[in-house]
Write a protein that holds these residues in place. Sequence first.
Motif, PDB file in Angstrom:
ATOM      1  N   LEU A  36       8.333   3.909 -14.531  1.00 39.86           N
ATOM      2  CA  LEU A  36       7.369   3.000 -13.906  1.00 39.86           C
ATOM      3  C   LEU A  36       6.151   3.768 -13.386  1.00 39.86           C
ATOM      4  N   LEU A  37       6.401   4.886 -12.709  1.00 37.20           N
ATOM      5  CA  LEU A  37       5.302   5.688 -12.176  1.00 37.20           C
ATOM      6  C   LEU A  37       4.408   6.206 -13.306  1.00 37.20           C
ATOM      7  N   HIS A  38       5.048   6.669 -14.376  1.00 36.90           N
ATOM      8  CA  HIS A  38       4.304   7.223 -15.507  1.00 36.90           C
ATOM      9  C   HIS A  38       3.479   6.141 -16.195  1.00 36.90           C
ATOM     10  N   GLN A  39       4.077   4.960 -16.387  1.00 34.21           N
ATOM     11  CA  GLN A  39       3.360   3.876 -17.059  1.00 34.21           C
ATOM     12  C   GLN A  39       2.167   3.377 -16.241  1.00 34.21           C
ATOM     13  N   LEU A  40       2.291   3.439 -14.916  1.00 33.71           N
ATOM     14  CA  LEU A  40       1.200   2.983 -14.052  1.00 33.71           C
ATOM     15  C   LEU A  40       0.215   4.109 -13.736  1.00 33.71           C
ATOM     16  N   LYS A  41       0.458   5.280 -14.364  1.00 33.35           N
ATOM     17  CA  LYS A  41      -0.439   6.434 -14.211  1.00 33.35           C
ATOM     18  C   LYS A  41      -0.590   6.881 -12.749  1.00 33.35           C
ATOM     19  N   ILE A  42       0.520   6.835 -12.024  1.00 35.31           N
ATOM     20  CA  ILE A  42       0.544   7.356 -10.657  1.00 35.31           C
ATOM     21  C   ILE A  42       0.923   8.834 -10.727  1.00 35.31           C
ATOM     22  N   PRO A  43       0.068   9.753 -10.327  1.00 31.47           N
ATOM     23  CA  PRO A  43       0.340  11.190 -10.462  1.00 31.47           C
ATOM     24  C   PRO A  43       1.521  11.625  -9.588  1.00 31.47           C
ATOM     25  N   PHE A  44       2.420  12.410 -10.169  1.00 32.94           N
ATOM     26  CA  PHE A  44       3.545  12.920  -9.390  1.00 32.94           C
ATOM     27  C   PHE A  44       4.057  14.223  -9.972  1.00 32.94           C
ATOM     28  N   ILE A  45       4.726  14.975  -9.117  1.00 29.63           N
ATOM     29  CA  ILE A  45       5.438  16.185  -9.512  1.00 29.63           C
ATOM     30  C   ILE A  45       6.922  15.870  -9.394  1.00 29.63           C
ATOM     31  N   LEU A  46       7.677  16.201 -10.406  1.00 30.14           N
ATOM     32  CA  LEU A  46       9.092  15.857 -10.445  1.00 30.14           C
ATOM     33  C   LEU A  46       9.916  16.996  -9.836  1.00 30.14           C
ATOM     34  N   ALA A  47      10.797  16.671  -8.884  1.00 28.27           N
ATOM     35  CA  ALA A  47      11.615  17.680  -8.194  1.00 28.27           C
ATOM     36  C   ALA A  47      13.096  17.350  -8.355  1.00 28.27           C
ATOM     37  N   HIS A  48      13.887  18.355  -8.715  1.00 26.70           N
ATOM     38  CA  HIS A  48      15.317  18.157  -8.949  1.00 26.70           C
ATOM     39  C   HIS A  48      16.104  19.278  -8.274  1.00 26.70           C
ATOM     40  N   SER A  86       0.831  -1.218   0.000  1.00 23.57           N
ATOM     41  CA  SER A  86       0.000   0.000   0.000  1.00 23.57           C
ATOM     42  C   SER A  86       0.862   1.264   0.000  1.00 23.57           C
ATOM     43  N   LEU A  87       1.851   1.281  -0.902  1.00 20.08           N
ATOM     44  CA  LEU A  87       2.802   2.398  -0.945  1.00 20.08           C
ATOM     45  C   LEU A  87       2.296   3.566  -1.785  1.00 20.08           C
ATOM     46  N   LEU A  88       1.679   3.267  -2.921  1.00 23.32           N
ATOM     47  CA  LEU A  88       1.267   4.309  -3.864  1.00 23.32           C
ATOM     48  C   LEU A  88      -0.095   3.961  -4.438  1.00 23.32           C
ATOM     49  N   ASP A  89      -0.825   4.993  -4.865  1.00 27.07           N
ATOM     50  CA  ASP A  89      -2.079   4.722  -5.568  1.00 27.07           C
ATOM     51  C   ASP A  89      -2.362   5.850  -6.551  1.00 27.07           C
ATOM     52  N   THR A  90      -3.247   5.574  -7.486  1.00 22.24           N
ATOM     53  CA  THR A  90      -3.522   6.513  -8.575  1.00 22.24           C
ATOM     54  C   THR A  90      -4.449   7.652  -8.163  1.00 22.24           C
ATOM     55  N   ASN A  91      -4.961   7.608  -6.945  1.00 21.73           N
ATOM     56  CA  ASN A  91      -5.844   8.667  -6.468  1.00 21.73           C
ATOM     57  C   ASN A  91      -5.114   9.724  -5.649  1.00 21.73           C
TER      58      ASN A  91
END
Length: 440
Positions: A37-49, A13-18
């Motif tokens: 992997l996150l993008h392919q599984l459609k898990i929403p995220f903001i990328l920080a660098h 239960s680490l990540l979910d699409t909601n």
Amino acid sequence: MISAFQEHIRQKSLLDTNSTYLFACSGGIDSMVLATLLHQLKIPFILAHVNFHLRGEESNDDEEFVKNWAIDHEIPFQTLDADAHQVAENQKISTQMAARVIRYDWFENLRIKLGLNGIILAHHEDDQIETIFLNLLRGTGLDGLIGMADRKGHLIRPLLPFSREQIEKFAKENDIQWREDSSNKKTDYKRNKLRLDALPLLFDTAPDAKKNLLSSLNRLKDSSKAFSTLFENWKSQEIKVDGDFQFLPISAIKNTSGATSLLFYWLRPFGFNSDQAESILEACQTHNPGKIFETGSFRLTIDRDELILSPKTGVFETITIQKNDIEVSWEGKTYELLKLHEKAPIDKSKTNAMLDLEKINFPLEIRSWELGDKFIPLGMKNSKKISDFLIDLKVSVAEKSKIKVLISEGKIAWVIGYRIADWAKLDASTRKTLYIKQKS
């Protein structure tokens, strides 16, 4: 790998699409595989660098690479320019530690500001092994041996079960591009020495060396959970809490197996380290009452039969009582100062004091008692050290630290809450009384 990854984050239960997450991305192979992997599984995220500019133009190229990936995949992008050298100098820490502090502080601030559900990090199985060995080299306990958690607070590490070999294979099979950090090839840092030199030699000792090491680490993790449960049971049974004070009977550790670990896990939240835990146990075994161990904010005192943990208190400022004062207060207590000009029933409560007003002289003072202080306790003819007086009464070290005395012209008239001095008592010749009475 994608199906194994999906199953792992589902089981844990680490990540979910909601939910939407902040993903810390360096641009290296681990980051870019996890981003894919996150993008392919459609898990929403903001990328920080974070760009620390430690490798000149190479650092700028890393930032540009990550930014372009985010644009190409329509992922929101955040970046930070930071000076790790300056932070390291200001805080007297290494540049690597400074960079870590900057990264994690910024990630957490962004998470709060943007209302995100967690911070995703790209640590994997090999990072885990390196971290555990680094902890061993620094000196560690069970916590250091179990390494990083899949989830700790808002930090989420979904790649921990996957090896560098699996990640590299997935990257090649899916034509994933990444940036190589040239500093990873240098052996100036302990982690790189482990990764490039020491661990490969260790794994070469047997074909299944790495597999067996990981199995051992998993068993240690399970043992740590068992110890935590046993420790909490021991703690609830043995440690008495009274306000800000905690008390542990010496008998609960003196001849107990694993006593150093029990002490360490009890005292660690208060800033004590494992070396202090060993010294405390040794002092208990050699019966060394009165010995004190301290951290920045806490003090552990070895009393006759118990260990006493207490917060450090500030220096008590001496209070002066003038002749016309009608009350005095300190540490949440208020006393009335009543001047009686006729005989009154004697108040025998230790909380209050009745003194011959004509035997004392103002101004009076209230201060903490000190080693070497003497007074003549009521009913006695000879003076006695307050330290000996309190020992006779079996007053605990914790209570001793709170005791105050009332002074008249340098002489102790009252050990407050315990005994007045014989010289200041009421007698047949008393005409005026100073009645010091605590308000209810």
